[in-house]
Design an enzyme around this catalytic site. Structure first.
Site, mmCIF file in Angstrom:
data_model
loop_
_atom_site.group_PDB
_atom_site.id
_atom_site.type_symbol
_atom_site.label_atom_id
_atom_site.label_comp_id
_atom_site.label_asym_id
_atom_site.label_seq_id
_atom_site.Cartn_x
_atom_site.Cartn_y
_atom_site.Cartn_z
ATOM 1 N N HIS A 119 -7.739 -0.540 1.559
ATOM 2 C CA HIS A 119 -6.854 -1.219 0.505
ATOM 3 C C HIS A 119 -6.754 -0.337 -0.669
ATOM 4 C CE1 HIS A 119 -6.415 -5.481 2.685
ATOM 5 N NE2 HIS A 119 -7.381 -4.666 3.284
ATOM 6 N N HIS A 173 0.934 -1.121 0.016
ATOM 7 C CA HIS A 173 0.031 0.004 0.069
ATOM 8 C C HIS A 173 0.882 1.346 -0.053
ATOM 9 C CE1 HIS A 173 -3.570 -2.203 1.787
ATOM 10 N NE2 HIS A 173 -3.490 -2.725 0.785
#
Length: 620
Positions: free
Chosen positions: A598, A554
């Site tokens: 996410h 991420h």
């Protein structure tokens, strides 16, 4: 039969010929997986690689990841515009289709193979004490090697962007773009005002469930949480099964979703295995005029009549900008790059650090152990119907968004995520999971070796609102050298304290009556180097988080979006690079503060919104 089905049909037939013995099954399984992992057939519907690249296009898009795939799709909707998409990697193959086998993709040609620089207090159990940072080098980018979990963060994340001066990026203004991409398959979400139908990106709840999935949800109820929760709605706290970017049990990558359907558009050109080394800039007008890239040992220059759009991701986008003279003047001088524009490129690096070393032992055969799922019946089930355990996205079955005692407004802005996996490191008999984490063999053997093949489940606490920041720097002015990545994980002590609270929450889930029916207990082996602390004390977890420091791909924030008053901003609210004409950044590097979700879903949203801004600019 799709490409993944072909792989598993081959495995099934071979196993039938070889017999059902465990060792033989393992050998055959490994051999076939390795073959398709490294080679694999090119899909028939793949976007063709251009045999010839013209000298000039209206738009040149760098990077075929989630942001670049969307932009290429949407800009080629305008018939009069020509678009060249440049991708450093090649095509996906049959191996990338299979959700459960994502860990086998790490360290292959689909992965840039990045590692961070060493940092005291993190990744002590990893090879060379460096964190492993897999990034996709392939059509579809990191959406090809990620865990496919679809969450977006919460409304307050984007309202906070707007409060920071980023007009047009509030939740109400970005929600339509999340919905535009999405084709959700799950009732009742199909009727939800927070989800989209008919978009290119398939989003669904995996149909196959383990016996522990309902147990996890029941544990959530026992702890007082909403079940099931829609983590993409206005009330994010709660427990639910995951939503994943899969299509009837196979991975739905950015390339499959946005590029393959448009592969025959006459105004769309793709060049693969093409590494961009520099953005061409006019030193007098400060305008981006094109790019230079290398393919098959040949250096090629292509020009952009309208814009260059940089979508190479939060690690490679700052590298390309700095190699082109756009970045911190002092750092560019250090590596011998002439400065074109002094901007804080590479700063503000953020990531969702996690601790993936928790293992909870159970007393029944209800979890995923790798050797157990080499049984031909599961392979045949996937090959024939696209169902079964191989459809679980990387082994992530369910998740929870929670608030620790450190959350400032936990009712609407949770600071912790718990990802439930019906398997754990004790079931990693083939070693692919520890390779995914970058864990060294000595540590693995000392902690998990005695319980190898023991039934266990995992729960990964994820720090959603990191206060720590890292940085990307050039190693040299050689574009073929990987940059230096300084993760900065847990450098703000409040982050480590919050992560420890997440670990305690995970243990509390294990201690619920729901899990105690299975005798759930934390693996009792202390981490080497932390034995001097009382097991499970705060001091012990302080030590343990310095050894097992993991991440979810991420990385973001390295080309920060901000208003004119923000001295750290690299791009403006239209994603245009400050002080440079004809150059935009469209990927997760533009995020000023990482949302609590996410990031792949966010990259699609950014691509959708950027496309509309580009159209608005050039179709006036």
């Amino acid at each position: 039969m799709n490409a993944a089905s072909v792989v598993f049909a081959v495995i099934v037939v071979t196993l039938s010929m070889a017999g059902s013995g465990h060792s033989m099954a393992y050998t055959v399984f490994q051999a076939v997986v390795e073959y398709y992992r490294m080679l694999g057939p090119t899909p028939k519907d793949a976007v063709p690689d251009a045999g010839f690249v013209r000298r000039q296009y209206d738009f040149v898009v760098v990077g075929a990841g989630s942001g670049g795939s969307v932009v290429a799709n949407r800009l080629t909707e305008v018939a009069g515009w020509t678009v060249l998409l440049i991708e450093a990697g090649g095509e996906e193959n049959a191996m990338t289709d299979v959700p459960l086998l994502v860990s086998y993709l790490i360290g292959t040609g689909f992965d840039w193979g990045y590692r961070t620089e060493q940092q005291e207090g993190i990744c002590g159990a990893m090879t060379d004490r460096k964190c492993l940072w897999p990034r996709g080098k392939v059509m579809g980018g990191t959406s090809v090697i990620n865990y496919m979990v679809y969450t977006r963060g919460v409304p307050d994340d984007y309202d906070n962007w707007a409060r920071l001066g980023n007009d047009g990026w509030s939740y109400a203004e970005v929600l339509p773009y999340f919905k535009k991409s999405e084709d959700v398959r799950q009732s009742p979400l199909t009727e939800s005002p927070y989800h989209g139908r008919g978009g290119y990106l398939k989003v669904e709840e995996p149909t196959w469930k383990t016996k522990l999935g309902p147990v996890f949800l029941r544990a959530g109820r026992e702890l007082g949480y909403d079940v099931p929760a829609d983590h993409n709605g206005p009330r994010p706290l709660g427990f639910s099964y995951v939503l994943a970017t899969t299509d009837h049990g196979t991975r739905c990558s950015a390339s499959k979703a946005f590029l393959r359907p448009i592969r025959n558009r006459p105004n769309f050109t793709v060049t693969k295995n093409s590494l961009v080394t520099k953005i061409l800039l006019d030193p007098h007008t400060k305008r981006a005029t094109g790019v230079k890239f290398v393919k098959n040992g040949q250096t090629i220059v292509v020009h952009a009549r309208k814009e260059v759009i940089l979508s190479a991701g939060a690690l490679n986008t700052p590298q390309i900008l700095m190699l082109s003279g756009i970045g911190p003047a002092d750092h560019l001088a250090e590596v011998g790059v002439p400065v074109v524009k002094d901007l804080k490129v590479g700063y503000n690096l953020q990531d969702h650090v996690s601790m993936a070393g928790l293992v909870f032992l159970v007393n029944q055969s209800v979890t995923i152990i790798e050797s157990r799922y080499r049984n031909p019946k599961y392979l045949l089930q996937y090959a024939v119907s696209g169902r079964g355990p191989f459809t679980i996205p990387g082994g992530a079955e369910a998740l929870a968004f929670t608030a620790t005692r450190h959350a400032t407004n936990g009712s609407v802005a949770p600071d912790m995520e718990l990802v439930f996996g019906p398997g754990a490191l004790t079931g990693d008999t083939g070693g692919s999971l520890r390779r995914l984490l970058g864990m060294n063999d000595t540590f693995y053997d000392q902690v998990y070796g005695k319980f190898k093949e023991h039934d266990a489940w995992g729960l990964v606490p994820i720090l959603l609102r990191p206060l720590s920041r890292g940085r990307v720097k050039l190693r040299s002015n050689n574009p073929f050298q990987a940059p230096m990545f300084y993760a900065g994980y847990l450098t703000d002590k409040r982050d480590r304290e919050t992560l420890i609270e997440g670990i305690k929450q995970a243990i509390a889930v294990s201690e619920t009556p729901a899990f105690q029916k299975y005798g759930s207990r934390l693996l009792p082996i202390p981490f080497p180097g932390c034995e001097h602390e009382q097991f499970m004390s705060d001091a012990y977890w302080m030590c343990a988080t310095g050894l097992v420091s993991t991440n979810l791909h991420h990385q973001s924030g390295t080309c920060k979006m901000g208003p004119d008053t923000d001295p750290d901003a690299v791009v403006d609210t239209k994603l245009r690079v400050r002080g440079v004409k004809g150059l935009r950044v469209v990927d997760t590097s533009i995020m000023p503060v990482i949302p609590a979700g996410h990031t792949n879903s966010m990259a699609f949203m950014i691509g959708e919104k950027a496309s509309d801004m580009i159209k608005e600019n050039w179709l006036k």
